[in-house]
Design a protein around this motif. Structure first.
Motif, PDB file in Angstrom:
ATOM      1  N   SER A 175       0.807  -1.221   0.000  1.00 48.78           N
ATOM      2  CA  SER A 175       0.000   0.000   0.000  1.00 48.78           C
ATOM      3  C   SER A 175       0.839   1.270   0.000  1.00 48.78           C
ATOM      4  O   SER A 175       0.311   2.352  -0.265  1.00 48.78           O
ATOM      5  CB  SER A 175      -0.930   0.019   1.224  1.00 48.78           C
ATOM      6  OG  SER A 175      -0.182  -0.088   2.422  1.00 48.78           O
ATOM      7  N   ASP A 176       2.129   1.165   0.305  1.00 44.50           N
ATOM      8  CA  ASP A 176       3.008   2.336   0.314  1.00 44.50           C
ATOM      9  C   ASP A 176       4.414   1.918  -0.091  1.00 44.50           C
ATOM     10  O   ASP A 176       4.839   0.781   0.165  1.00 44.50           O
ATOM     11  CB  ASP A 176       3.076   2.979   1.705  1.00 44.50           C
ATOM     12  CG  ASP A 176       1.762   3.605   2.124  1.00 44.50           C
ATOM     13  OD1 ASP A 176       1.394   4.643   1.555  1.00 44.50           O
ATOM     14  OD2 ASP A 176       1.104   3.034   3.010  1.00 44.50           O
ATOM     15  N   LEU A 188       5.576   7.200  -1.230  1.00 43.06           N
ATOM     16  CA  LEU A 188       4.683   7.144  -2.383  1.00 43.06           C
ATOM     17  C   LEU A 188       3.432   6.380  -1.984  1.00 43.06           C
ATOM     18  O   LEU A 188       3.504   5.223  -1.562  1.00 43.06           O
ATOM     19  CB  LEU A 188       5.371   6.447  -3.561  1.00 43.06           C
ATOM     20  CG  LEU A 188       6.710   7.027  -4.024  1.00 43.06           C
ATOM     21  CD1 LEU A 188       7.227   6.252  -5.236  1.00 43.06           C
ATOM     22  CD2 LEU A 188       6.589   8.508  -4.344  1.00 43.06           C
ATOM     23  N   LYS A 189       2.279   7.030  -2.094  1.00 42.21           N
ATOM     24  CA  LYS A 189       1.015   6.395  -1.744  1.00 42.21           C
ATOM     25  C   LYS A 189       0.523   5.583  -2.939  1.00 42.21           C
ATOM     26  O   LYS A 189      -0.038   6.126  -3.889  1.00 42.21           O
ATOM     27  CB  LYS A 189      -0.014   7.449  -1.341  1.00 42.21           C
ATOM     28  CG  LYS A 189       0.362   8.237  -0.099  1.00 42.21           C
ATOM     29  CD  LYS A 189       0.449   7.334   1.131  1.00 42.21           C
ATOM     30  CE  LYS A 189       0.774   8.120   2.385  1.00 42.21           C
ATOM     31  NZ  LYS A 189       0.888   7.244   3.576  1.00 42.21           N
ATOM     32  N   VAL A 190       0.769   4.312  -2.899  1.00 46.18           N
ATOM     33  CA  VAL A 190       0.330   3.424  -3.973  1.00 46.18           C
ATOM     34  C   VAL A 190      -0.386   2.233  -3.351  1.00 46.18           C
ATOM     35  O   VAL A 190      -0.163   1.883  -2.193  1.00 46.18           O
ATOM     36  CB  VAL A 190       1.508   2.935  -4.835  1.00 46.18           C
ATOM     37  CG1 VAL A 190       2.188   4.088  -5.536  1.00 46.18           C
ATOM     38  CG2 VAL A 190       2.512   2.170  -3.993  1.00 46.18           C
ATOM     39  N   ASN A 191      -1.251   1.629  -4.124  1.00 44.80           N
ATOM     40  CA  ASN A 191      -1.921   0.393  -3.709  1.00 44.80           C
ATOM     41  C   ASN A 191      -1.828  -0.543  -4.902  1.00 44.80           C
ATOM     42  O   ASN A 191      -2.629  -0.459  -5.829  1.00 44.80           O
ATOM     43  CB  ASN A 191      -3.370   0.668  -3.324  1.00 44.80           C
ATOM     44  CG  ASN A 191      -4.057  -0.554  -2.755  1.00 44.80           C
ATOM     45  OD1 ASN A 191      -3.429  -1.589  -2.519  1.00 44.80           O
ATOM     46  ND2 ASN A 191      -5.352  -0.469  -2.544  1.00 44.80           N
ATOM     47  N   ASP A 192      -0.828  -1.408  -4.884  1.00 42.23           N
ATOM     48  CA  ASP A 192      -0.505  -2.127  -6.106  1.00 42.23           C
ATOM     49  C   ASP A 192      -0.051  -3.550  -5.806  1.00 42.23           C
ATOM     50  O   ASP A 192       0.232  -3.907  -4.659  1.00 42.23           O
ATOM     51  CB  ASP A 192       0.595  -1.387  -6.863  1.00 42.23           C
ATOM     52  CG  ASP A 192       0.465  -1.530  -8.372  1.00 42.23           C
ATOM     53  OD1 ASP A 192      -0.188  -2.491  -8.829  1.00 42.23           O
ATOM     54  OD2 ASP A 192       1.019  -0.686  -9.094  1.00 42.23           O
ATOM     55  N   TRP A 202       8.245   3.543 -10.478  1.00 42.67           N
ATOM     56  CA  TRP A 202       7.600   4.808 -10.147  1.00 42.67           C
ATOM     57  C   TRP A 202       8.633   5.927 -10.189  1.00 42.67           C
ATOM     58  O   TRP A 202       9.810   5.718  -9.888  1.00 42.67           O
ATOM     59  CB  TRP A 202       6.994   4.758  -8.742  1.00 42.67           C
ATOM     60  CG  TRP A 202       5.900   3.751  -8.590  1.00 42.67           C
ATOM     61  CD1 TRP A 202       4.557   3.954  -8.717  1.00 42.67           C
ATOM     62  CD2 TRP A 202       6.054   2.367  -8.274  1.00 42.67           C
ATOM     63  NE1 TRP A 202       3.874   2.790  -8.514  1.00 42.67           N
ATOM     64  CE2 TRP A 202       4.755   1.796  -8.236  1.00 42.67           C
ATOM     65  CE3 TRP A 202       7.154   1.548  -8.022  1.00 42.67           C
ATOM     66  CZ2 TRP A 202       4.538   0.452  -7.955  1.00 42.67           C
ATOM     67  CZ3 TRP A 202       6.946   0.209  -7.748  1.00 42.67           C
ATOM     68  CH2 TRP A 202       5.646  -0.325  -7.715  1.00 42.67           C
TER      69      TRP A 202
END
Length: 231
Positions: A175-176, A188-192, A202
C-alpha cells in the motif's frame, strides 16, 4: 449491481436500487484448498443475471495484460439470481497443477441483467450496471518464496525513478513505497500488486540535495518488506 443516483439543484441523494453483496473479493487456491466458494446475495427486489468469465493475468514491462483463459472452472457459468436469493459460485483449477510459480487470473462476474426501460427511469437519475472483477491466484505446489530487489531507472530531469522487481514465486501486494536517502525520505502512496517474476516502477521528485536512494521499503498487510538493492 445497479447504482441509482438522483439529484436536483443543490439537493443530492443516492440510493442503491439493485444491490448485490459479494464475498470474498479475492480467491487463493492452494494444494490444500482446491475449491473456493464465492457468495453473491441479491438484496434488491429485481432478478439479476450474471455470467462468469476468467482471464489470465500477467505483467509485462510493468503493465497488466489479460487474455481469455479456460484454466479455471467456475460453476455455474451463468445464473439468474432471484430477489433476496443467495448464489454460490465455486472456483477450482480445471487441470492438475504442478506450477512452481504462483499463477494469477481475474474472474469477471459480468452483469447481464436487461437494461431498465427508459420509461421506468425517473428524471435526474442515472443507473449504473456494475460487474465484479475478482483476483484469483493458484499457489505454487511447493514452498512459497517472497523476495524482491530494487534498482534505479531513467527519469526526467529533476525526478528520480525506482524499479521494484519481484524475484520470488508469489505476488507482493503493498500500500506504500518508502524511499529513503541521506537525510531525506519520500513516501509514495500506492496500492498495487507485483506478480511473481514481474516488475513495476515509479518516479518521484528528487530532494534538493540531489542525492540518490539508499533504501526502499514496501508496506504490506504483513509488515514492511525491504527489497535488496541491485548493483
Amino acid at each position: 449491481m445497479f447504482l441509482k443516483i438522483g439529484g436536483f439543484g443543490l439537493l443530492f441523494s443516492t440510493s442503491v436500487s439493485y444491490a448485490m453483496s459479494i464475498s470474498p473479493v479475492l480467491v487463493d487456491l492452494t494444494p490444500q484448498k482446491k475449491v473456493v466458494s464465492i457468495t453473491l446475495v441479491n438484496t434488491s427486489d429485481q432478478k439479476l443475471r450474471y455470467q462468469a468469465n476468467s482471464l489470465s493475468w500477467v505483467q509485462v514491462d510493468g503493465k497488466n495484460h489479460y487474455q481469455e483463459s479456460k484454466e479455471l472452472l467456475v460453476v455455474p457459468p451463468m445464473v439468474e439470481i432471484a430477489p433476496g436469493a443467495t448464489q454460490i459460485f465455486r472456483v477450482t483449477p480445471r487441470y492438475p497443477q504442478s506450477n512452481k510459480v504462483e499463477k494469477s487470473y481475474r474472474l469477471i462476474l459480468e452483469n447481464l441483467t436487461a437494461e431498465i426501460p427508459s420509461s421506468s427511469i425517473k428524471a435526474n437519475e442515472i443507473i449504473f450496471r456494475i460487474s465484479h472483477d475478482i483476483p484469483v491466484f493458484i499457489a505454487p505446489v511447493h514452498q512459497t518464496n517472497i523476495s524482491s530487489r530494487w534498482l534505479q531507472c531513467k527519469a526526467p530531469t529533476g525526478q528520480g525513478c525506482i524499479r521494484i522487481e519481484n524475484t520470488g514465486n508469489q505476488r507482493i501486494h503493498f500500500s506504500d513505497v518508502h524511499i529513503q536517502g541521506k537525510d531525506w525520505r519520500q513516501d509514495l502512496k500506492v496500492n498495487d500488486t507485483i506478480l511473481a517474476g514481474a516488475w513495476k516502477q515509479w518516479t518521484y521528485d528528487l530532494p534538493s540535495n540531489g542525492s540518490t536512494p539508499i533504501k526502499i521499503q514496501l508496506k504490506t498487510a504483513n509488515g514492511m518488506i525491504e527489497p535488496v538493492q541491485y548493483p
